[in-house]
Design an enzyme around this catalytic site. Structure first.
Site, PDB file in Angstrom:
ATOM      1  N   CYS A 122      -7.091  10.407 -17.392  1.00 16.20           N
ATOM      2  CA  CYS A 122      -7.264   8.949 -17.290  1.00 16.20           C
ATOM      3  C   CYS A 122      -7.969   8.524 -15.992  1.00 16.20           C
ATOM      4  O   CYS A 122      -8.910   7.712 -16.017  1.00 16.20           O
ATOM      5  CB  CYS A 122      -5.913   8.257 -17.422  1.00 16.20           C
ATOM      6  SG  CYS A 122      -4.578   9.045 -16.522  1.00 16.20           S
ATOM      7  N   HIS A 231      -4.765   1.994 -13.655  1.00 16.81           N
ATOM      8  CA  HIS A 231      -4.954   2.782 -12.434  1.00 16.81           C
ATOM      9  C   HIS A 231      -6.067   2.146 -11.603  1.00 16.81           C
ATOM     10  O   HIS A 231      -7.048   1.623 -12.148  1.00 16.81           O
ATOM     11  CB  HIS A 231      -5.399   4.212 -12.771  1.00 16.81           C
ATOM     12  CG  HIS A 231      -4.353   5.050 -13.440  1.00 16.81           C
ATOM     13  ND1 HIS A 231      -3.052   4.651 -13.634  1.00 16.81           N
ATOM     14  CD2 HIS A 231      -4.435   6.318 -13.961  1.00 16.81           C
ATOM     15  CE1 HIS A 231      -2.383   5.617 -14.236  1.00 16.81           C
ATOM     16  NE2 HIS A 231      -3.192   6.632 -14.448  1.00 16.81           N
TER      17      HIS A 231
HETATM   18  N1  LIG Z   1       0.174   7.539 -20.462  1.00 16.07           N
HETATM   19  C1  LIG Z   1      -1.088   7.583 -20.052  1.00 16.07           C
HETATM   20  O1  LIG Z   1      -1.571   6.670 -19.366  1.00 16.07           O
HETATM   21  C2  LIG Z   1      -1.976   8.738 -20.413  1.00 16.07           C
HETATM   22  C3  LIG Z   1      -3.322   8.649 -20.099  1.00 16.07           C
HETATM   23  C4  LIG Z   1      -4.185   9.709 -20.427  1.00 16.07           C
HETATM   24  C5  LIG Z   1      -3.683  10.817 -21.074  1.00 16.07           C
HETATM   25  N2  LIG Z   1      -2.351  10.880 -21.355  1.00 16.07           N
HETATM   26  C6  LIG Z   1      -1.895  12.077 -22.067  1.00 16.07           C
HETATM   27  O2  LIG Z   1      -1.621  11.682 -23.411  1.00 16.07           O
HETATM   28  C7  LIG Z   1      -0.512  12.448 -23.913  1.00 16.07           C
HETATM   29  C8  LIG Z   1       0.590  11.474 -24.358  1.00 16.07           C
HETATM   30  O3  LIG Z   1       1.033  10.754 -23.207  1.00 16.07           O
HETATM   31  P1  LIG Z   1       2.046   9.507 -23.309  1.00 16.07           P
HETATM   32  O4  LIG Z   1       2.028   8.911 -21.962  1.00 16.07           O
HETATM   33  O5  LIG Z   1       1.756   8.672 -24.507  1.00 16.07           O
HETATM   34  O6  LIG Z   1       3.441  10.281 -23.518  1.00 16.07           O
HETATM   35  P2  LIG Z   1       4.818   9.705 -24.090  1.00 16.07           P
HETATM   36  O7  LIG Z   1       4.875   8.232 -23.964  1.00 16.07           O
HETATM   37  O8  LIG Z   1       5.880  10.522 -23.456  1.00 16.07           O
HETATM   38  O9  LIG Z   1       4.740  10.092 -25.662  1.00 16.07           O
HETATM   39  C9  LIG Z   1       4.826  11.426 -26.102  1.00 16.07           C
HETATM   40  C10 LIG Z   1       4.713  11.496 -27.602  1.00 16.07           C
HETATM   41  O10 LIG Z   1       4.861  12.864 -28.002  1.00 16.07           O
HETATM   42  C11 LIG Z   1       5.835  12.928 -29.049  1.00 16.07           C
HETATM   43  N3  LIG Z   1       6.549  14.194 -29.069  1.00 16.07           N
HETATM   44  C12 LIG Z   1       7.366  14.716 -28.114  1.00 16.07           C
HETATM   45  N4  LIG Z   1       7.887  15.894 -28.558  1.00 16.07           N
HETATM   46  C13 LIG Z   1       7.376  16.094 -29.789  1.00 16.07           C
HETATM   47  C14 LIG Z   1       7.540  17.119 -30.784  1.00 16.07           C
HETATM   48  N5  LIG Z   1       8.323  18.193 -30.557  1.00 16.07           N
HETATM   49  N6  LIG Z   1       6.863  17.012 -31.951  1.00 16.07           N
HETATM   50  C15 LIG Z   1       6.070  15.942 -32.182  1.00 16.07           C
HETATM   51  N7  LIG Z   1       5.878  14.932 -31.312  1.00 16.07           N
HETATM   52  C16 LIG Z   1       6.533  15.018 -30.124  1.00 16.07           C
HETATM   53  C17 LIG Z   1       6.797  11.800 -28.717  1.00 16.07           C
HETATM   54  O11 LIG Z   1       7.571  11.519 -29.854  1.00 16.07           O
HETATM   55  P3  LIG Z   1       9.124  11.018 -29.735  1.00 16.07           P
HETATM   56  O12 LIG Z   1       9.046   9.563 -29.373  1.00 16.07           O
HETATM   57  O13 LIG Z   1       9.637  11.259 -31.099  1.00 16.07           O
HETATM   58  O14 LIG Z   1       9.745  11.849 -28.653  1.00 16.07           O
HETATM   59  C18 LIG Z   1       5.802  10.704 -28.342  1.00 16.07           C
HETATM   60  O15 LIG Z   1       5.279  10.126 -29.524  1.00 16.07           O
HETATM   61  C19 LIG Z   1      -0.085  13.399 -22.770  1.00 16.07           C
HETATM   62  O16 LIG Z   1      -0.730  14.624 -22.912  1.00 16.07           O
HETATM   63  C20 LIG Z   1      -0.605  12.684 -21.524  1.00 16.07           C
HETATM   64  O17 LIG Z   1      -0.850  13.557 -20.460  1.00 16.07           O
HETATM   65  C21 LIG Z   1      -1.503   9.868 -21.058  1.00 16.07           C
END
Ligand SMILES: NC(=O)c1ccc[n+]([C@@H]2O[C@H](COP(=O)([O-])OP(=O)(O)OC[C@H]3O[C@@H](n4cnc5c(N)ncnc54)[C@H](OP(=O)(O)O)[C@@H]3O)[C@@H](O)[C@H]2O)c1
Length: 328
Positions: A122, A231
């Site tokens: 990001c 950010h």
């Molecule tokens: N947040 C940001 O600003 C941002 C920016 C750029 C990139 N990213 C990247 O994007 C990705 C997601 O980030 P996020 O911030 O959205 O994370 P998050 O809010 O923690 O969401 C994680 C997701 O993964 C799912 N998950 C967890 N364990 C799982 C499993 N065993 N099987 C299937 N699904 C599962 C969760 O489902 P449950 O709700 O069922 O647990 C949830 O839908 C990461 O790789 C992160 O590094 C994030």
């Protein structure tokens, strides 16, 4: 009609992807996948399904929004089912066969894919949206950057740490190593032997790949700040040639996906509160380094919504280009 699955649909990025699909006019059958914990939940009229090895049958495209370990588990299932995946984790970003794409910068790379296209980090997307015109005009050699990263960059757990600590400063942090309310934490990711974090390496490694600039040097300090969303980054670059700031301003004012917010006389500059919930990266505070008489060193400040342009909308832009090409 094509079928699109969002893997990680209940998370910060996954939920935003669903919104971005309709905003960007993508009409498709949608499947929402997450862990067994979320199976049966309703989001925008869709029922969340547990992600299993069978989930990708009949799916054309996958938008990935899970952490690396989870992504690495389901990616072979998606590949086996013949899906093309646009993935937000960092698991495949530096893989040679996987394009790493910001559509305003290197859209041509999308079509070199081998089933996976990675969405960059990001902070890297936001920095490069601010820098790629400068690079095209004057060739950037070195970058020094400090990021101010919102709590939602750590997903739903990051948001809930700040929520809980604002109500009770003694609440135990879960997403971060320390209390984030009323604090800043100069660590995102783990440290290597040289004291550089994994998040800090991403800007150089991914920046080189996206800009096709293998010589680019980046010295980055990543800082978590108690901001909900968006950010911000303070960036200084050293260029090959002297920089004409008027030419640069003109270029940025016409740059797709960028809003020039650079009017210090009226206290106009980028701030995360203004960039939240929209897709433009704001760029301002443009100035020469007074210590460099050659005019080759320039500083700026930028801000962008990291869940949107730093993740979901960038991924959906890539997907849209894929679908358009497939439909031709
Ligand atoms: N947040 C940001 O600003 C941002 C920016 C750029 C990139 N990213 C990247 O994007 C990705 C997601 O980030 P996020 O911030 O959205 O994370 P998050 O809010 O923690 O969401 C994680 C997701 O993964 C799912 N998950 C967890 N364990 C799982 C499993 N065993 N099987 C299937 N699904 C599962 C969760 O489902 P449950 O709700 O069922 O647990 C949830 O839908 C990461 O790789 C992160 O590094 C994030």
């Amino acid at each position: 009609m094509k079928t699109i699955a969002i893997a990680g649909a209940t998370g910060a990025v996954g939920k935003q992807m669903l919104e971005c699909l309709s905003e960007q006019g993508i009409n498709a059958n949608i499947r929402l996948l997450a862990s067994a914990r979320s199976a049966g939940k309703q989001i925008e009229g869709y029922t969340v399904e547990e992600l299993t090895p069978e989930s990708f049958k009949g799916v054309d495209y996958v938008l990935g929004a899970c952490e690396n370990d989870v992504t690495e588990r389901w990616m072979p299932w998606a590949q086996e089912a013949g899906c093309v995946v646009v993935d937000n984790s960092s698991a495949y970003r530096l893989d040679e066969k996987t394009p790493l794409v910001v559509p305003e910068i290197n859209p041509e790379d999308i079509f070199k894919h081998n089933g996976i296209i990675s969405n960059p980090n990001c902070s890297t997307i936001i920095a490069l949206m601010a820098l790629h015109d400068l690079h095209d005009l004057y060739h950037i050699n070195d970058v020094i950057c400090t990021t101010f990263q919102a709590v939602s960059g750590a997903g739903v757990k990051g948001i809930s740490d700040l929520e809980r600590e604002l109500k009770d400063p003694d609440a135990k942090p879960e997403a971060f190593a320390y209390q984030i309310a009323f604090n800043v934490i100069p660590q995102i990711g783990g440290f290597d032997a040289n004291g550089i974090t994994s998040e800090e390496w991403k800007m150089q490694n991914e920046g080189r790949k996206i800009l096709h600039a293998p010589e680019l040097n980046v010295n980055c300090t990543c800082v978590r700040v108690p901001v909900w969303r968006s950010h911000s980054e303070s960036i200084t670059v050293r260029c090959e040639k002297p920089v004409d700031l008027d030419v640069l301003r003109e270029k940025l004012a016409n740059s797709e996906g960028v809003k020039l917010t650079d009017d210090p006389a009226h206290n106009i500059y980028p701030m995360p509160i203004d960039t939240t919930n929209q897709d433009l990266v704001y760029v301002g505070r443009l100035r020469h380094d007074p210590a460099d008489p050659t005019g080759r060193t320039v500083s700026l400040f930028c801000a962008g919504d990291q869940i949107r342009k730093g993740a979901a909308s960038n991924a959906v832009q890539i997907l849209k280009k894929l679908i358009e090409a497939d439909e031709k």
